[in-house]
Design an enzyme around this catalytic site. Structure first.
Site, mmCIF file in Angstrom:
data_model
loop_
_atom_site.group_PDB
_atom_site.id
_atom_site.type_symbol
_atom_site.label_atom_id
_atom_site.label_comp_id
_atom_site.label_asym_id
_atom_site.label_seq_id
_atom_site.Cartn_x
_atom_site.Cartn_y
_atom_site.Cartn_z
ATOM 1 N N CYS B 22 -81.489 -10.964 -46.122
ATOM 2 C CA CYS B 22 -80.064 -11.116 -45.835
ATOM 3 C C CYS B 22 -79.524 -9.791 -45.304
ATOM 4 O O CYS B 22 -79.839 -8.746 -45.870
ATOM 5 C CB CYS B 22 -79.331 -11.493 -47.114
ATOM 6 S SG CYS B 22 -77.541 -11.572 -46.950
ATOM 7 N N PRO B 23 -78.753 -9.755 -44.224
ATOM 8 C CA PRO B 23 -78.165 -10.878 -43.490
ATOM 9 C C PRO B 23 -78.945 -11.296 -42.250
ATOM 10 O O PRO B 23 -78.376 -11.951 -41.366
ATOM 11 C CB PRO B 23 -76.803 -10.309 -43.089
ATOM 12 C CG PRO B 23 -77.108 -8.869 -42.799
ATOM 13 C CD PRO B 23 -78.193 -8.472 -43.780
#
Lengths: 137, 83
Positions: B22-23
């Site tokens: 993430c991201p």
């Protein structure tokens, strides 16, 4: 388009990376971002210095350990996060003239390409008066 | 959609973001959705737990139709139809 204003006052690599992650989320959400580089953050945006930032805000890890942790999970660097966010949404990076001078930069050519302009504190105040989300780091 | 229906679906775009945390997968999805047209289907492959929640919320918020998630061996396939 919702707007986020970020006041960034540090050149530590862990906090720069945090801001990069936040910018990525804002980019995915098509937000407009105004990022103001304040006081000690100017160092990170200087040419020849941006890619070699190694200060950490906490001593829980060394900067080398921190960088290794990012590489292990294939995470971009803080600078790559900033560049990606600028590609995907409207991110403006403003260098507060004081921050620039503290770091030794006074003109646009002293800073890396992702910087949009050099400004005074009045622009930051105006931005936080007209924003949806205000973050100070 | 059921897992069987999702597994049988023909996707127009597949984004393999299994190598990123993430991201990364969210940004990959954001970039890739611009490369398909309304009504087309995209799948995002991700091994990131946070992304499993993030992408369905993002897709719905952006006006796309979240179709469902299928868990494979060690990763997720997240399906959406572009709005």
């Amino acid at each position: 388009m919702a707007k986020m204003t970020v006041g960034l006052s540090t050149s530590s690599i862990d906090k720069l990376t945090s801001v990069g992650v936040i910018l990525s989320g804002a980019a995915a959400d098509d937000m407009e971002v105004d990022l103001f580089v304040l006081v000690n953050a100017g160092h990170a945006f200087l040419k020849n210095k941006a890619e070699n930032i190694s200060a950490m805000s906490e001593d829980i890890q060394t900067s080398e350990e921190f960088k290794a942790s990012l590489e292990k999970v294939s995470s971009p660097s803080w600078l790559e996060f900033f560049e990606m966010a600028k590609e995907l949404t409207e991110v403006k990076i403003h260098i507060c003239s004081l921050a620039g001078k503290i770091a030794g930069g006074e003109k646009m050519e002293d800073f890396i390409d992702i910087v949009d302009d050099i400004c005074g504190i009045g622009e930051y105040i105006e931005s936080i008066q007209n924003t949806d989300i205000n973050i100070f780091i | 959609m059921t897992t069987e229906e999702l597994q049988a679906i023909n996707v127009d775009k597949s984004v393999d973001a299994r190598g990123t945390a993430c991201p990364g997968p969210l940004l990959a999805a954001k970039k890739a959705i611009g490369e398909i047209t309304s009504g087309q289907i995209m799948e995002v492959l991700s091994a990131d737990e946070g992304t499993k929640k993030d992408i369905p919320k993002w897709a719905t918020k952006k006006g796309h139709e979240y179709l469902g998630t299928v868990e494979d061996s060690g990763y997720y396939k997240i399906y959406m139809k572009k709005g």
